[in-house]
Motif scaffolding. Sequence first.
Motif, PDB file in Angstrom:
ATOM      1  N   PRO A  50       0.824  -1.216   0.000  1.00 34.82           N
ATOM      2  CA  PRO A  50       0.000   0.000   0.000  1.00 34.82           C
ATOM      3  C   PRO A  50       0.853   1.258   0.000  1.00 34.82           C
ATOM      4  CG  PRO A  50      -0.769  -1.561   1.659  1.00 34.82           C
ATOM      5  CD  PRO A  50       0.536  -2.089   1.152  1.00 34.82           C
ATOM      6  N   PRO A  51       0.343   2.337  -0.572  1.00 29.34           N
ATOM      7  CA  PRO A  51       1.091   3.602  -0.557  1.00 29.34           C
ATOM      8  C   PRO A  51       1.285   4.103   0.871  1.00 29.34           C
ATOM      9  CG  PRO A  51      -1.163   3.956  -1.294  1.00 29.34           C
ATOM     10  CD  PRO A  51      -0.971   2.474  -1.229  1.00 29.34           C
ATOM     11  N   LEU A  52       2.388   4.785   1.103  1.00 25.92           N
ATOM     12  CA  LEU A  52       2.642   5.382   2.417  1.00 25.92           C
ATOM     13  C   LEU A  52       1.895   6.701   2.570  1.00 25.92           C
ATOM     14  CD1 LEU A  52       6.451   4.640   2.774  1.00 25.92           C
ATOM     15  CD2 LEU A  52       4.604   3.631   4.114  1.00 25.92           C
ATOM     16  N   VAL A  53       1.728   7.435   1.482  1.00 24.05           N
ATOM     17  CA  VAL A  53       0.930   8.666   1.490  1.00 24.05           C
ATOM     18  C   VAL A  53      -0.026   8.586   0.301  1.00 24.05           C
ATOM     19  CG1 VAL A  53       2.811   9.988   2.519  1.00 24.05           C
ATOM     20  CG2 VAL A  53       2.519  10.009   0.040  1.00 24.05           C
ATOM     21  N   PHE A  54      -1.010   9.478   0.284  1.00 25.15           N
ATOM     22  CA  PHE A  54      -2.053   9.395  -0.724  1.00 25.15           C
ATOM     23  C   PHE A  54      -2.010  10.613  -1.645  1.00 25.15           C
ATOM     24  CE2 PHE A  54      -3.380   7.055   3.034  1.00 25.15           C
ATOM     25  CZ  PHE A  54      -3.527   5.792   2.481  1.00 25.15           C
ATOM     26  N   LEU A 246      16.813   9.906  -2.935  1.00 21.15           N
ATOM     27  CA  LEU A 246      18.160   9.523  -3.348  1.00 21.15           C
ATOM     28  C   LEU A 246      18.205   8.120  -3.945  1.00 21.15           C
ATOM     29  CD1 LEU A 246      21.134  10.484  -3.293  1.00 21.15           C
ATOM     30  CD2 LEU A 246      21.348   9.324  -1.086  1.00 21.15           C
ATOM     31  N   LEU A 247      17.524   7.180  -3.306  1.00 22.59           N
ATOM     32  CA  LEU A 247      17.588   5.775  -3.720  1.00 22.59           C
ATOM     33  C   LEU A 247      16.461   5.502  -4.724  1.00 22.59           C
ATOM     34  CD1 LEU A 247      18.925   3.063  -3.441  1.00 22.59           C
ATOM     35  CD2 LEU A 247      17.593   2.652  -1.373  1.00 22.59           C
ATOM     36  N   LEU A 248      16.772   5.573  -6.008  1.00 19.98           N
ATOM     37  CA  LEU A 248      15.730   5.535  -7.029  1.00 19.98           C
ATOM     38  C   LEU A 248      15.074   4.166  -7.161  1.00 19.98           C
ATOM     39  CD1 LEU A 248      16.946   7.885  -9.898  1.00 19.98           C
ATOM     40  CD2 LEU A 248      15.542   8.384  -7.898  1.00 19.98           C
ATOM     41  N   ASP A 249      15.758   3.081  -6.817  1.00 26.79           N
ATOM     42  CA  ASP A 249      15.098   1.773  -6.805  1.00 26.79           C
ATOM     43  C   ASP A 249      13.889   1.797  -5.868  1.00 26.79           C
ATOM     44  OD1 ASP A 249      16.837   0.421  -8.566  1.00 26.79           O
ATOM     45  OD2 ASP A 249      18.283   0.080  -6.961  1.00 26.79           O
ATOM     46  N   TYR A 250      14.044   2.412  -4.719  1.00 28.36           N
ATOM     47  CA  TYR A 250      12.970   2.507  -3.721  1.00 28.36           C
ATOM     48  C   TYR A 250      11.864   3.444  -4.206  1.00 28.36           C
ATOM     49  CZ  TYR A 250      10.868   3.430   0.926  1.00 28.36           C
ATOM     50  OH  TYR A 250      10.005   3.572   1.986  1.00 28.36           O
ATOM     51  N   GLU A 251      12.247   4.616  -4.697  1.00 30.80           N
ATOM     52  CA  GLU A 251      11.249   5.600  -5.128  1.00 30.80           C
ATOM     53  C   GLU A 251      10.419   5.071  -6.304  1.00 30.80           C
ATOM     54  OE1 GLU A 251      10.866   7.987  -3.153  1.00 30.80           O
ATOM     55  OE2 GLU A 251      12.791   7.919  -2.105  1.00 30.80           O
ATOM     56  N   ARG A 252      11.086   4.433  -7.245  1.00 35.48           N
ATOM     57  CA  ARG A 252      10.366   3.894  -8.407  1.00 35.48           C
ATOM     58  C   ARG A 252       9.393   2.796  -7.995  1.00 35.48           C
ATOM     59  NH1 ARG A 252       7.331   2.568 -11.570  1.00 35.48           N
ATOM     60  NH2 ARG A 252       7.588   1.976 -13.761  1.00 35.48           N
ATOM     61  N   ALA A 253       9.813   1.937  -7.082  1.00 39.31           N
ATOM     62  CA  ALA A 253       8.954   0.836  -6.652  1.00 39.31           C
ATOM     63  C   ALA A 253       7.714   1.327  -5.925  1.00 39.31           C
ATOM     64  CB  ALA A 253       9.737  -0.123  -5.761  1.00 39.31           C
ATOM     65  N   LEU A 254       7.788   2.493  -5.298  1.00 43.64           N
ATOM     66  CA  LEU A 254       6.643   3.026  -4.555  1.00 43.64           C
ATOM     67  C   LEU A 254       5.845   4.053  -5.359  1.00 43.64           C
ATOM     68  CD1 LEU A 254       8.111   3.224  -0.953  1.00 43.64           C
ATOM     69  CD2 LEU A 254       6.152   1.883  -1.716  1.00 43.64           C
ATOM     70  N   THR A 255       6.115   4.161  -6.635  1.00 44.70           N
ATOM     71  CA  THR A 255       5.325   5.051  -7.492  1.00 44.70           C
ATOM     72  C   THR A 255       4.037   4.341  -7.903  1.00 44.70           C
ATOM     73  OG1 THR A 255       7.322   6.152  -8.299  1.00 44.70           O
ATOM     74  CG2 THR A 255       5.329   6.377  -9.631  1.00 44.70           C
ATOM     75  N   ARG A 256       2.924   5.063  -7.764  1.00 43.84           N
ATOM     76  CA  ARG A 256       1.603   4.510  -8.066  1.00 43.84           C
ATOM     77  C   ARG A 256       0.865   5.450  -9.029  1.00 43.84           C
ATOM     78  NH1 ARG A 256       4.081   1.190  -5.837  1.00 43.84           N
ATOM     79  NH2 ARG A 256       3.645   0.087  -3.877  1.00 43.84           N
ATOM     80  N   ILE A 257      -0.082   4.889  -9.762  1.00 38.41           N
ATOM     81  CA  ILE A 257      -0.919   5.690 -10.665  1.00 38.41           C
ATOM     82  C   ILE A 257      -2.189   6.085  -9.919  1.00 38.41           C
ATOM     83  CG2 ILE A 257      -2.099   5.772 -12.879  1.00 38.41           C
ATOM     84  CD1 ILE A 257       0.983   5.543 -13.009  1.00 38.41           C
ATOM     85  N   ASP A 258      -2.449   7.376  -9.841  1.00 38.38           N
ATOM     86  CA  ASP A 258      -3.630   7.886  -9.132  1.00 38.38           C
ATOM     87  C   ASP A 258      -4.900   7.513  -9.889  1.00 38.38           C
ATOM     88  OD1 ASP A 258      -5.365   9.341  -7.530  1.00 38.38           O
ATOM     89  OD2 ASP A 258      -4.969  11.216  -8.599  1.00 38.38           O
ATOM     90  N   SER A 259      -5.832   6.894  -9.190  1.00 42.32           N
ATOM     91  CA  SER A 259      -7.063   6.441  -9.839  1.00 42.32           C
ATOM     92  C   SER A 259      -7.929   7.597 -10.313  1.00 42.32           C
ATOM     93  CB  SER A 259      -7.867   5.555  -8.868  1.00 42.32           C
ATOM     94  OG  SER A 259      -8.204   6.282  -7.696  1.00 42.32           O
TER      95      SER A 259
END
Length: 456
Positions: A50-54, A246-259
């Motif tokens: 789940p996303p950490l923020v909305f 800074l850590l783009l592997d982490y940031e990319r993995a937590l990117t979501r498409i807003d419904s």
Amino acid sequence: MTGPMTSTAQSGAADYPGLDDWRQLPISQQPTWSDRDVFDASVKELSVLPPLVFAGEVDVLRERLAAAAQGRAFLLQGGDCAETFEGATADKISARVKTILQMAVVLTYGAAMPVIKMGRMAGQFAKPRSSNDETRDGVTLPAYRGDIVNGYDFTPESRAHDAGRMLRAYHTSAATLNLIRAFTQGGFADLRLVHQWNKGFTENPAHARYESLARDIDRAIRFMDSCGADFEALKRVEFFASHEALLLDYERALTRIDSRTGLPYDTSSHFLWIGERTRELDHAHVDFLSRVRNPIGVKLGPGTSGDDALRLIDKLDPNREPGRLTFITRMGAKNIREKLPAVVERVTASGAQVLWVTDPMHGNTVTSQNGYKTRRFDDVIDEVRGFFEVHQALGTVPGGLHMEMTGDDVAECLGGSDPIDEDAFADRYESVCDPRLNHMQSLEVAFLVAGALAKR
């Protein structure tokens, strides 16, 4: 440079045009993960958690930052230099939140202006380093890059780059955000409790000034109560999270498409910033963050030119969207009055409206005589003053304050009204990376800024 495990898109990640273009660009300050299988499994799990923020919270913050850029609000952003997993305790988190709330009350009451409260919290686990390695007593190991990458202990096992730590960073961030939301929405932040935020802190001059201000607020609230005012708005506060992306592997993995909109949001945090070491225009960090909808900050050091700033605006905020882009200046006390005006003038003349924020910490780092990385409180104060002087002279808006601080009674920065000296470092220096202002020093800065805002 990039390790061998960041070259391809991962299954499960949000799919949107351009989100993986950064993988083909130069990239710095990234780990070299030690185990491919652990990396693949960690990224796959992060991609479906789940996303950490909305997205809606992110949009609200963008509106708030737009107001700050126009001089109708002020951003207060503070927290640890580098969060640690062990430091994510209820006591430490609550002390940090209390300090930010106290600083915000000082600013709001002194300047009669809304204050946007934002923590360097719930994600500030990665740190850029000037060297990939560290040598002690003839032994060389990878440098500590923050708990999301490796451990602080100087052993081969601890310093290995472990992608499994990204999952622990996610869960620690989730727990931190849960506690912050409970504090700020569940009555802890009620303005009628301003005295209680001071409990548990040692008596000192900054606390005495705070108590005097709290008594004034009490009187104002009692007056409004007698007039039949509704205090629902005083019971809770908005509180946003931020960290360096800074850590783009982490940031990319937590990117979501807003419904709602079909657009990508980096749901690791409300606000993300690009550091001085990673803001190259044609490199990976700028490219990736140009493609997500979060408000974005960029650190600008003394070598920044006006043209540099304009090129960053064109890349990160091509539509000139209010609240989208924040410039966080970290010039150093000796440079702020000389270097900042030309950059501000160039941006202002272009018609772009960015939020100008001062980071008076990173440009003022020195080494103490007994070998500790530290900052002098007087230098921090001088850079803050210089920031306001420059904007006052140019007729532009000084819109925010970005601090490395803690709610704990540490001794890491020299000086203050209850002075910290070098001898105190031996017992009370706790930071694993950069020195932070302690609770009392943070309040002192807040009173100074409140005075400057009131004059404006």
